[in-house]
Motif scaffolding. Sequence first.
Motif, PDB file in Angstrom:
ATOM      1  N   HIS A  28     -24.673  10.427 -13.542  1.00 13.81           N
ATOM      2  CA  HIS A  28     -23.793   9.422 -14.128  1.00 13.81           C
ATOM      3  C   HIS A  28     -22.836   8.899 -13.061  1.00 13.81           C
ATOM      4  CE1 HIS A  28     -20.784   7.476 -16.618  1.00 13.81           C
ATOM      5  NE2 HIS A  28     -21.705   7.445 -17.573  1.00 13.81           N
ATOM      6  N   PRO A  29     -22.723   7.575 -12.918  1.00 13.42           N
ATOM      7  CA  PRO A  29     -21.909   6.999 -11.840  1.00 13.42           C
ATOM      8  C   PRO A  29     -20.400   7.259 -11.978  1.00 13.42           C
ATOM      9  CG  PRO A  29     -22.748   5.276 -13.273  1.00 13.42           C
ATOM     10  CD  PRO A  29     -23.403   6.548 -13.701  1.00 13.42           C
ATOM     11  N   VAL A  30     -19.925   7.594 -13.178  1.00 17.24           N
ATOM     12  CA  VAL A  30     -18.498   7.860 -13.373  1.00 17.24           C
ATOM     13  C   VAL A  30     -18.210   9.355 -13.307  1.00 17.24           C
ATOM     14  CG1 VAL A  30     -16.537   7.673 -14.973  1.00 17.24           C
ATOM     15  CG2 VAL A  30     -18.120   5.744 -14.700  1.00 17.24           C
ATOM     16  N   THR A  31     -18.996  10.162 -14.042  1.00 17.64           N
ATOM     17  CA  THR A  31     -18.716  11.606 -14.132  1.00 17.64           C
ATOM     18  C   THR A  31     -19.342  12.409 -13.004  1.00 17.64           C
ATOM     19  OG1 THR A  31     -20.670  12.112 -15.488  1.00 17.64           O
ATOM     20  CG2 THR A  31     -18.653  11.412 -16.654  1.00 17.64           C
ATOM     21  N   HIS A  37     -29.830   9.072 -19.789  1.00 16.16           N
ATOM     22  CA  HIS A  37     -29.384   7.701 -20.030  1.00 16.16           C
ATOM     23  C   HIS A  37     -30.368   7.075 -21.006  1.00 16.16           C
ATOM     24  CE1 HIS A  37     -28.637   3.400 -18.431  1.00 16.16           C
ATOM     25  NE2 HIS A  37     -27.565   3.766 -19.106  1.00 16.16           N
ATOM     26  N   ILE A  65     -17.055   5.202 -24.624  1.00 14.77           N
ATOM     27  CA  ILE A  65     -18.178   5.243 -23.691  1.00 14.77           C
ATOM     28  C   ILE A  65     -18.905   3.897 -23.653  1.00 14.77           C
ATOM     29  CG2 ILE A  65     -20.407   6.321 -23.179  1.00 14.77           C
ATOM     30  CD1 ILE A  65     -19.155   8.941 -24.266  1.00 14.77           C
ATOM     31  N   HIS A  83     -20.977  -2.509 -23.620  1.00 14.73           N
ATOM     32  CA  HIS A  83     -20.018  -2.879 -22.569  1.00 14.73           C
ATOM     33  C   HIS A  83     -19.685  -4.367 -22.602  1.00 14.73           C
ATOM     34  CE1 HIS A  83     -20.645   1.160 -21.226  1.00 14.73           C
ATOM     35  NE2 HIS A  83     -21.896   0.920 -20.864  1.00 14.73           N
ATOM     36  N   SER A 106     -17.149  -5.256 -19.122  1.00  9.75           N
ATOM     37  CA  SER A 106     -17.021  -3.933 -18.491  1.00  9.75           C
ATOM     38  C   SER A 106     -16.159  -3.014 -19.345  1.00  9.75           C
ATOM     39  CB  SER A 106     -16.444  -4.071 -17.078  1.00  9.75           C
ATOM     40  OG  SER A 106     -15.204  -4.755 -17.120  1.00  9.75           O
ATOM     41  N   ARG A 109     -16.748   3.211 -20.568  1.00  7.26           N
ATOM     42  CA  ARG A 109     -16.801   4.017 -19.340  1.00  7.26           C
ATOM     43  C   ARG A 109     -17.830   3.415 -18.387  1.00  7.26           C
ATOM     44  NH1 ARG A 109     -17.744  10.298 -20.023  1.00  7.26           N
ATOM     45  NH2 ARG A 109     -19.852   9.586 -20.416  1.00  7.26           N
ATOM     46  N   VAL A 110     -17.349   2.595 -17.467  1.00 13.99           N
ATOM     47  CA  VAL A 110     -18.224   1.885 -16.535  1.00 13.99           C
ATOM     48  C   VAL A 110     -17.600   1.848 -15.141  1.00 13.99           C
ATOM     49  CG1 VAL A 110     -19.196   0.390 -18.323  1.00 13.99           C
ATOM     50  CG2 VAL A 110     -17.208  -0.371 -17.059  1.00 13.99           C
ATOM     51  N   THR A 111     -18.436   1.526 -14.156  1.00 14.00           N
ATOM     52  CA  THR A 111     -17.927   1.289 -12.800  1.00 14.00           C
ATOM     53  C   THR A 111     -17.844  -0.199 -12.501  1.00 14.00           C
ATOM     54  OG1 THR A 111     -20.165   1.446 -11.902  1.00 14.00           O
ATOM     55  CG2 THR A 111     -18.833   3.471 -11.914  1.00 14.00           C
TER      56      THR A 111
END
Length: 143
Positions: A28-31, A37, A65, A83, A106, A109-111
């Motif tokens: 996961h790019p955030v966690t 996914h 999320i 998102h 966005s 929870r996103v980058t």
Amino acid sequence: MIRLIFCCCYFLPLQHLSLTSGYGNRIHPVTGNVRFHPGIDLRARQDTVFAVMPGCVQTVNYNPILGIHIILVNGDLKLLFGHLSQVFVLHGDSIGAGTPIAITGSTGRVTGEHLHFSVSYRNKHLNPLHFIYALMNNLNKNK
């Protein structure tokens, strides 16, 4: 294997498709944790999101999320668009394929901005790429 029967009334979720994250296990790019996914992420920048099939809007909601998201239902098939920054539909609306339903964003929870798109059939997640490939093949046949 689910056999999808298509007619000329199906569309793609965005005008231009560019995959940024696939279906299945990933970091996961955030966690930074390995997680499943259940959808795909498509590159977007304030793009219009389209209903890919006719259906009923089951959910227009926010969670930490998925951010602002829409669930569109047609029989046993559910499509989730996440998102989002703006929505154009309400819970209970019946909409046609190709109807603009939202603007990408966005939220949650996103980058960065993108469209999260997931597909489930009888509450079992499917790889949305298989669904999109079927849509694209159908669209090409109907040209």
